[in-house]
Design a protein around this motif. Structure first.
Motif, PDB file in Angstrom:
ATOM      1  N   ALA A 195       0.876  -1.255  -0.093  1.00  0.00           N
ATOM      2  CA  ALA A 195       0.043  -0.034  -0.108  1.00  0.00           C
ATOM      3  C   ALA A 195       0.813   1.275   0.037  1.00  0.00           C
ATOM      4  CB  ALA A 195      -0.757  -0.010   1.121  1.00  0.00           C
ATOM      5  N   ASN A 196       1.955   1.395   0.792  1.00  0.00           N
ATOM      6  CA  ASN A 196       2.764   2.248   0.810  1.00  0.00           C
ATOM      7  C   ASN A 196       3.491   2.741  -0.715  1.00  0.00           C
ATOM      8  OD1 ASN A 196       2.876   3.831   3.574  1.00  0.00           O
ATOM      9  ND2 ASN A 196       3.006   1.607   4.059  1.00  0.00           N
ATOM     10  N   LEU A 197       4.308   1.553  -1.168  1.00  0.00           N
ATOM     11  CA  LEU A 197       4.962   1.810  -2.281  1.00  0.00           C
ATOM     12  C   LEU A 197       4.148   2.118  -3.604  1.00  0.00           C
ATOM     13  CD1 LEU A 197       7.750  -0.891  -2.343  1.00  0.00           C
ATOM     14  CD2 LEU A 197       7.783   1.294  -1.423  1.00  0.00           C
ATOM     15  N   GLY A 198       2.785   1.576  -3.466  1.00  0.00           N
ATOM     16  CA  GLY A 198       1.753   1.928  -4.398  1.00  0.00           C
ATOM     17  C   GLY A 198       1.426   3.475  -4.624  1.00  0.00           C
ATOM     18  N   LEU A 199       1.845   4.201  -3.656  1.00  0.00           N
ATOM     19  CA  LEU A 199       1.725   5.694  -3.691  1.00  0.00           C
ATOM     20  C   LEU A 199       2.604   6.256  -4.415  1.00  0.00           C
ATOM     21  CD1 LEU A 199       1.278   6.381   0.231  1.00  0.00           C
ATOM     22  CD2 LEU A 199      -0.278   6.423  -1.612  1.00  0.00           C
ATOM     23  N   THR A 200       3.858   5.572  -4.942  1.00  0.00           N
ATOM     24  CA  THR A 200       4.694   6.024  -5.963  1.00  0.00           C
ATOM     25  C   THR A 200       4.351   5.909  -7.453  1.00  0.00           C
ATOM     26  OG1 THR A 200       5.804   3.920  -6.381  1.00  0.00           O
ATOM     27  CG2 THR A 200       6.514   5.376  -4.359  1.00  0.00           C
ATOM     28  N   ASP A 201       3.088   5.138  -7.600  1.00  0.00           N
ATOM     29  CA  ASP A 201       2.824   5.248  -9.144  1.00  0.00           C
ATOM     30  C   ASP A 201       2.295   6.368  -9.580  1.00  0.00           C
ATOM     31  OD1 ASP A 201       2.867   2.409  -8.618  1.00  0.00           O
ATOM     32  OD2 ASP A 201       0.769   2.011  -8.449  1.00  0.00           O
ATOM     33  N   ASP A 202       2.454   6.435 -10.907  1.00  0.00           N
ATOM     34  CA  ASP A 202       2.350   7.598 -11.804  1.00  0.00           C
ATOM     35  C   ASP A 202       0.873   8.168 -11.192  1.00  0.00           C
ATOM     36  OD1 ASP A 202       4.421   7.792 -12.872  1.00  0.00           O
ATOM     37  OD2 ASP A 202       3.851   6.830 -14.705  1.00  0.00           O
ATOM     38  N   GLY A 212      23.010   8.328  -3.894  1.00  0.00           N
ATOM     39  CA  GLY A 212      23.369   8.144  -5.379  1.00  0.00           C
ATOM     40  C   GLY A 212      22.026   8.043  -5.922  1.00  0.00           C
ATOM     41  N   LYS A 213      21.180   7.024  -5.543  1.00  0.00           N
ATOM     42  CA  LYS A 213      20.008   6.879  -6.364  1.00  0.00           C
ATOM     43  C   LYS A 213      18.702   6.283  -5.277  1.00  0.00           C
ATOM     44  CE  LYS A 213      19.044   2.589  -9.322  1.00  0.00           C
ATOM     45  NZ  LYS A 213      19.063   1.740 -10.240  1.00  0.00           N
ATOM     46  N   ILE A 214      17.627   6.725  -5.602  1.00  0.00           N
ATOM     47  CA  ILE A 214      16.547   6.223  -4.720  1.00  0.00           C
ATOM     48  C   ILE A 214      15.462   5.982  -5.911  1.00  0.00           C
ATOM     49  CG2 ILE A 214      14.651   6.770  -3.211  1.00  0.00           C
ATOM     50  CD1 ILE A 214      16.505   8.806  -1.924  1.00  0.00           C
ATOM     51  N   GLU A 215      14.828   4.581  -5.832  1.00  0.00           N
ATOM     52  CA  GLU A 215      13.900   4.322  -6.896  1.00  0.00           C
ATOM     53  C   GLU A 215      12.543   3.539  -6.173  1.00  0.00           C
ATOM     54  OE1 GLU A 215      14.758   0.578  -9.508  1.00  0.00           O
ATOM     55  OE2 GLU A 215      15.946   2.368  -9.959  1.00  0.00           O
ATOM     56  N   HIS A 216      11.396   3.912  -6.606  1.00  0.00           N
ATOM     57  CA  HIS A 216      10.121   3.079  -6.134  1.00  0.00           C
ATOM     58  C   HIS A 216      10.300   2.949  -4.632  1.00  0.00           C
ATOM     59  CE1 HIS A 216       7.245  -0.418  -6.144  1.00  0.00           C
ATOM     60  NE2 HIS A 216       6.733   0.615  -6.643  1.00  0.00           N
ATOM     61  N   SER A 217      10.519   4.031  -3.871  1.00  0.00           N
ATOM     62  CA  SER A 217      10.485   4.280  -2.576  1.00  0.00           C
ATOM     63  C   SER A 217       9.683   5.466  -1.858  1.00  0.00           C
ATOM     64  CB  SER A 217      11.875   4.372  -1.980  1.00  0.00           C
ATOM     65  OG  SER A 217      12.776   3.122  -2.390  1.00  0.00           O
ATOM     66  N   VAL A 218       9.225   5.457  -0.719  1.00  0.00           N
ATOM     67  CA  VAL A 218       8.664   6.277   0.079  1.00  0.00           C
ATOM     68  C   VAL A 218       9.404   6.799   1.187  1.00  0.00           C
ATOM     69  CG1 VAL A 218       6.747   6.968   1.491  1.00  0.00           C
ATOM     70  CG2 VAL A 218       6.321   5.317  -0.408  1.00  0.00           C
ATOM     71  N   ILE A 219       9.977   7.798   1.227  1.00  0.00           N
ATOM     72  CA  ILE A 219      10.988   8.534   2.307  1.00  0.00           C
ATOM     73  C   ILE A 219      10.219   9.426   3.078  1.00  0.00           C
ATOM     74  CG2 ILE A 219      13.138   9.741   2.437  1.00  0.00           C
ATOM     75  CD1 ILE A 219      13.185   7.218   0.886  1.00  0.00           C
TER      76      ILE A 219
END
Length: 420
Positions: A265-272, A316-323
């Motif tokens: 549910a949390n990572l789903g928030l990164t969708d377009d 360096g790189k952050i992808e498909h994450s909620v910070i």
């Protein structure tokens, strides 16, 4: 319609053992989601957006952080009757124990509700992610002259076996109920749903654990202290005795039952176009107004990432994450498929500069994938956490592994060079 006729009760849930270790030191409704909110903000915001301004949150485990969050967040005008109150399980002369179930929690708290003026009680769960206008449900309840209304969501055959499934007649009245049916029983449990739902194979109506009760009926039902649960006892027992109506909801809804669904549910928030829309003007999600500085990013390649306020990021790189809020990620680190909850406070500069102390956040040259970092974690330099199905469930003092997801516990210190 005036929200004054409706009193909302948000059930805080039990010990939240399926969300352990996130519930080790806090109750389930206080678990941080989406980097800056708490789970309880969802039902409260749905109520506020529906002009239902009187709410009680019932809880019994680790309720200190929940109390603090609600006290710091929901301030209403001195001249309004609005409130959000937390009621923790309390020992009274008539009762010595904890809440035994959802109905028992309401029964034990009834003496707090009796003085209030309301016609309908809206009963909600504290651990679901959705946006819903309860006014529509209340109006339909009144129009149907129902005694009880249950919010339902169409589900497919695969999901139906893990829910309470209801069957309706052509008047939308619920005629029967089965808890977690076996797959072979499903054909006889399909209900009438919209064409769109049919096309998705969602032919079964699952209870969302959202109920409206008429006041008099609820008070009468609470007299019988042998029933302890709404879903398992009170609803099934009253389907034949009372007019129980289904209120069908077709929006996004997810039950945050375990670490896996919480993570998804949390990572789903990164969708377009996330299914749960935090950017809606009409259906805002409220939370504590923190006076935090803007987030600062330097030299980082960001992709499909949500970053809350007050962060300092040199990764360096952050992808498909909620910070989450006040997160600090140092140089040359890579963060993938991760929910980092952030911190409750900023560390003093002398601590950050002291090489002997592992400072809060993620250190230099780390690789973090498929993980949840709870609040206030201190991850040293050159740490490698590579979650995935290859890892077996286990638990230590500083982390737990659930379904391949590595959960770093609240406040844990992970030393330099550590590998999972």
């Amino acid at each position: 319609m005036s929200g004054n006729k409706v009193l909302a009760i948000i059930l805080g849930g039990g010990q939240g053992s399926r969300l352990h270790p996130l519930t080790q030191s806090r109750s389930k409704p206080a678990v941080p989601i989406a980097g800056k909110y708490r789970l309880v903000d969802i039902p409260i915001s749905n109520c506020i957006n529906s002009n239902i301004k009187r709410m009680f949150v019932l809880t019994q485990f680790n309720s200190a952080s929940l109390n603090r969050h609600i006290k710091n967040t929901y301030h209403f005008s001195f001249f309004s009757s609005a409130f959000v109150d937390v009621l923790a399980a309390e020992q009274t002369p008539g009762n010595q124990g904890w809440f035994q179930g959802t109905a028992d929690a309401v029964r034990q708290s009834m003496h707090h509700f009796k003085e209030l003026d309301y016609d309908y009680m809206l009963i909600l769960s504290g651990d679901q992610l959705y946006q819903m206008d309860f006014n529509v449900m209340v109006k339909a309840h009144i129009k149907a002259k129902a005694a009880i209304s249950i919010a339902t969501i169409p589900v497919n055959a695969k999901d139906a076996t893990s829910f309470g499934i209801l069957k309706t007649n052509d008047k939308n009245e619920i005629t029967s109920f089965i808890e977690k049916p076996e797959t072979n029983l499903l054909p006889e449990w399909s209900s009438e749903v919209s064409d769109e739902m049919k096309s998705e194979g969602r032919n079964y109506l699952a209870s969302m654990g959202i109920y409206i009760f008429n006041r008099k009926l609820l008070e009468d039902l609470m007299e019988d202290d042998s029933t302890i649960d709404f879903g398992k006892e009170i609803i099934p027992q009253n389907i034949e005795k009372q007019k129980v109506v289904s209120h069908q909801f077709e929006g996004y809804w997810t039950d945050i039952g375990n670490i896996d669904s919480f993570f998804e549910a949390n990572l789903g928030l990164t969708d377009d176009f996330p299914k749960f829309d935090l950017y809606s003007k009409e259906r805002r999600i409220y939370t504590r107004a923190r006076m935090l500085p803007t987030t600062k990013v330097s030299g980082t390649n960001l992709d499909k990432t949500v970053i809350a306020e007050g962060c300092i990021i040199n990764a360096g790189k952050i992808e498909h994450s909620v910070i989450g809020i006040r997160s600090k990620i140092d140089s040359e680190s890579t963060v993938i498929n991760t929910y980092m909850m952030g911190s409750d406070y900023y560390q003093a500069l002398e601590e950050i500069l002291d090489d002997k102390i592992v400072s809060m956040g993620i250190g230099k040259r780390c690789f973090i994938k498929n993980a949840i970092l709870d609040k206030n974690c201190c991850v040293g330099d050159d740490v490698r956490i590579n979650g995935g199905k290859h890892l077996e469930d286990q638990e230590t003092d500083t982390y737990a592994i659930r379904d391949g997801i590595v959960v770093i516990k609240k406040g844990a210190v992970i030393p330099n060079g550590f590998i999972i």
